[in-house]
Scaffold this active site. Sequence first.
Site, mmCIF file in Angstrom:
data_model
loop_
_atom_site.group_PDB
_atom_site.id
_atom_site.type_symbol
_atom_site.label_atom_id
_atom_site.label_comp_id
_atom_site.label_asym_id
_atom_site.label_seq_id
_atom_site.Cartn_x
_atom_site.Cartn_y
_atom_site.Cartn_z
ATOM 1 N N GLY A 68 0.878 -0.983 -0.037
ATOM 2 C CA GLY A 68 -0.045 0.127 0.220
ATOM 3 C C GLY A 68 0.855 1.312 0.137
ATOM 4 N N ARG A 106 10.359 -0.999 -4.790
ATOM 5 C CA ARG A 106 9.086 -1.237 -5.508
ATOM 6 C C ARG A 106 9.056 0.174 -6.347
ATOM 7 N NH1 ARG A 106 3.648 -3.362 -3.037
ATOM 8 N NH2 ARG A 106 3.447 -3.914 -5.544
ATOM 9 N N ASP A 252 -1.477 4.836 -6.363
ATOM 10 C CA ASP A 252 -0.134 4.670 -5.899
ATOM 11 C C ASP A 252 0.738 5.781 -6.388
ATOM 12 O OD1 ASP A 252 -1.155 1.624 -5.830
ATOM 13 O OD2 ASP A 252 0.863 1.841 -4.926
ATOM 14 N N ASN A 262 -2.991 2.673 -10.166
ATOM 15 C CA ASN A 262 -3.492 1.972 -9.134
ATOM 16 C C ASN A 262 -3.286 0.562 -9.363
ATOM 17 O OD1 ASN A 262 -4.410 2.280 -6.272
ATOM 18 N ND2 ASN A 262 -6.282 1.456 -7.030
ATOM 19 N N LYS A 263 -3.765 -0.284 -8.465
ATOM 20 C CA LYS A 263 -3.734 -1.672 -8.591
ATOM 21 C C LYS A 263 -4.484 -2.230 -9.807
ATOM 22 C CE LYS A 263 -2.530 -4.000 -6.508
ATOM 23 N NZ LYS A 263 -0.992 -4.547 -6.865
#
Length: 360
Positions: A68, A106, A252, A262-263
């Site tokens: 997250g 990441r 993100d 985003n995801k």
Amino acid sequence: MISGRRSLLTPCWPRLRSEKKIMVRTLYWEDGKLYLLDQTLLPWEEKYVACTDYRQAVAAIREMQVRGAPAIGVAAAYAVAMAGQQRLRGEDVSPDQVLADLTASRPTAVNLFWALERMQRCWEKAMGLGLAEQAHVLLAEAERIHREDLEANRAIGRYGAELVPPGASVLTICNAGSLATSGYGTALGVVRAAADRGLCVWACETRPRLQGARLTTWELQQDDIPVTLITDNMAGYLMQQGRVDLVITGADRIAANGDVANKIGTYSLAVLAAYHRLPFYVAAPLSTFDRTAASAEDIPIEERNPEEVRRVGREALVPATIPVYNPAFDPTPAALVTAFITERGVIYPPYPEKLAQVLS
Ligand code: MRU
């Protein structure tokens, strides 16, 4: 109910919350150690990883024990503080290596780089001090980042709650809750703040890592907020039936023009929401906005291990010979975003102008 569209047969039925539970601690610092709730084990096991070396935090970010965007940023800030302590203990730890290792953990969530830049500035300023004082100021800065994120989430919740009509059905993807932040959450912060007026949540399971299934349902149940799990490919059918009132996701990284990474699966939901004329909100703190990215084209999309797709949990679905593509995020064009919910208020289009005003 909004505009009388929702069927009364919905299993996702709003109800008032009976009591508020204590918020889950995603990560915390105690006695010189960084504790991370291991999110790869949830919902079956609540176990903390205790980090005494910054490299453990790097591995935890990479392996998604902590995940997250805001939580990654806070964990990275504490990892830098940890490195300060390691130097104080006489360990051979170079600031450049620490920052490089964390930077490489990441690629998509900009909160990581935002937090590292803050920690780097702090470290550079403290370089003339003794090691004990350096360690002290680094920890103080990490704690500030942690505290500020929690405050931002609560403000996001307050602003966002105004957009959620009583009794609404809210659809979300992944986990943008307490577990993804310092606490309270962004998208789920809005849900929490609006929950007293009655609402219910559809949680998309979020293949391949199943953050929606494993984390969002767990977190909302802890808080007594009604949640119903669906597989990702059910969202369109629910919207077609009028059983979704609005979509709220986290982010993100948000580019200067309002494009959102985003995801994976977020873009599909935004397209579906536009087709069904449903509001599509993105809830995120200002640390998620990247002014150096002009558009989504400047946002790196992480590709993860193909095994995540070949398996569900530990169970193999297909042989290792099956080729797999596994992007962890997708870009949603700004034109599909109804509004951004931030700690400074709700931002509506036109985005480049309005975002520039808020971020200046
Ligand atoms: O791969 P993850 O689990 O780190 O991805 C998380 C998301 O995509 C969240 O929606 C985003 O980070 C916002 S969290 C407040």
